[in-house]
Design a protein around this motif. Structure first.
Motif, PDB file in Angstrom:
ATOM      1  N   UNK A   1       2.934  -2.472   0.459  1.00 39.05           N
ATOM      2  CA  UNK A   1       4.092  -2.394   0.555  1.00 39.05           C
ATOM      3  C   UNK A   1       4.595  -1.126   0.415  1.00 39.05           C
ATOM      4  N   UNK A   2       4.156  -0.414  -0.234  1.00 39.13           N
ATOM      5  CA  UNK A   2       4.487   1.124  -0.763  1.00 39.13           C
ATOM      6  C   UNK A   2       4.451   2.136   0.519  1.00 39.13           C
ATOM      7  N   UNK A   3       3.598   1.759   1.755  1.00 40.04           N
ATOM      8  CA  UNK A   3       3.458   2.452   2.657  1.00 40.04           C
ATOM      9  C   UNK A   3       4.475   2.004   3.973  1.00 40.04           C
ATOM     10  N   UNK A   4       5.310   0.959   3.500  1.00 35.76           N
ATOM     11  CA  UNK A   4       6.257   0.537   4.497  1.00 35.76           C
ATOM     12  C   UNK A   4       7.746   0.952   4.261  1.00 35.76           C
ATOM     13  N   UNK A   5       8.483   1.485   5.251  1.00 34.83           N
ATOM     14  CA  UNK A   5       9.660   2.106   5.059  1.00 34.83           C
ATOM     15  C   UNK A   5      10.589   0.931   4.886  1.00 34.83           C
TER      16      UNK A   5
ATOM     17  N   UNK B   1      13.908   3.415  -2.036  1.00 34.71           N
ATOM     18  CA  UNK B   1      13.306   4.617  -1.019  1.00 34.71           C
ATOM     19  C   UNK B   1      12.075   5.170  -1.576  1.00 34.71           C
ATOM     20  N   UNK B   2      11.678   4.475  -2.839  1.00 32.09           N
ATOM     21  CA  UNK B   2      10.443   4.818  -3.398  1.00 32.09           C
ATOM     22  C   UNK B   2       9.134   4.250  -2.564  1.00 32.09           C
TER      23      UNK B   2
ATOM     24  N   UNK C   1       1.855   7.040 -10.741  1.00 27.10           N
ATOM     25  CA  UNK C   1       0.749   7.039  -9.930  1.00 27.10           C
ATOM     26  C   UNK C   1       1.112   8.026  -8.520  1.00 27.10           C
ATOM     27  N   UNK C   2       2.341   8.139  -8.299  1.00 24.84           N
ATOM     28  CA  UNK C   2       2.998   8.567  -7.045  1.00 24.84           C
ATOM     29  C   UNK C   2       3.443   9.973  -7.608  1.00 24.84           C
ATOM     30  N   UNK C   3       3.293  10.608  -8.584  1.00 26.33           N
ATOM     31  CA  UNK C   3       4.124  11.908  -9.073  1.00 26.33           C
ATOM     32  C   UNK C   3       3.197  13.001  -8.441  1.00 26.33           C
ATOM     33  N   UNK C   4       2.058  13.217  -8.586  1.00 29.61           N
ATOM     34  CA  UNK C   4       1.273  14.597  -7.713  1.00 29.61           C
ATOM     35  C   UNK C   4       2.198  15.636  -7.525  1.00 29.61           C
TER      36      UNK C   4
END
Length: 170
Positions: free
Chosen positions: A74-78, A86-87, A153-156
């Motif tokens: 789901x995190x790749x779905x706008x 918006x995350x 996990x998305x910080x990078x």
């Protein structure tokens, strides 16, 4: 539109008539039942009703509810990103990727599932001894991680934060 409950029941009846002996049905718990009628969620309640219909069919040796965790995909779905502030796709007005979510019950860990990578293997495990799971809903997930840790996990190199939002029960 098509009535999801009627459509699901028709599919289960057809499976029973064609000789299917083990049915693993993707389902979830009923929000209406767990909230004592305060929070009905049409899709969840319909899936649960269809699952229970299948359990009552004597033609099956086993009917198992496969209840997946939150889909990592789901995190790749706008559309889904918009539901959570918006995350991780769209920074907020301050430049942060902010994951906004209500606080969930339990110890704070959320069951996550990588559908493409793990779901098939977990369902396969149910087929190894299906009668022991008959009539039960089994949660299938890859890992249980608190929402706050998941955001990291998305910080990078990006600004991230987690925010609990209040959603009142009607």
């Amino acid at each position: 539109g098509i009535d999801d409950t009627l459509f699901g029941k028709n599919l289960i009846s057809l499976a029973a008539k064609t000789g299917v002996k083990v049915l693993i049905y993707s389902t979830c718990e009923s929000a209406r039942e767990h909230s004592h009628g305060k929070a009905a969620v049409k899709g969840m309640d319909a899936k649960n009703e269809v699952f229970k219909y299948g359990v009552e069919k004597p033609e099956f040796e086993a009917v198992i509810g496969a209840f997946p965790g939150w889909y990592m995909e789901n995190f790749v779905s706008p559309e889904y990103a918009a539901c959570f502030g918006g995350f991780p796709l769209t920074p907020d007005s301050e430049g942060y990727l902010t994951f906004a979510s209500p606080r969930l019950g339990g110890p704070g860990e959320v069951p996550w599932i990588a559908v493409a990578e793990d779901f098939g293997d977990l369902v396969h495990g149910l087929f190894l001894d299906p009668t022991s799971y008959h009539g039960r809903t089994v949660q299938l997930f890859s890992e249980a991680v608190p929402l706050e840790i998941m955001t990291e996990t998305f910080s990078k190199g990006k600004l991230i934060r987690f925010s609990f939002v209040h959603i009142p029960i009607l």
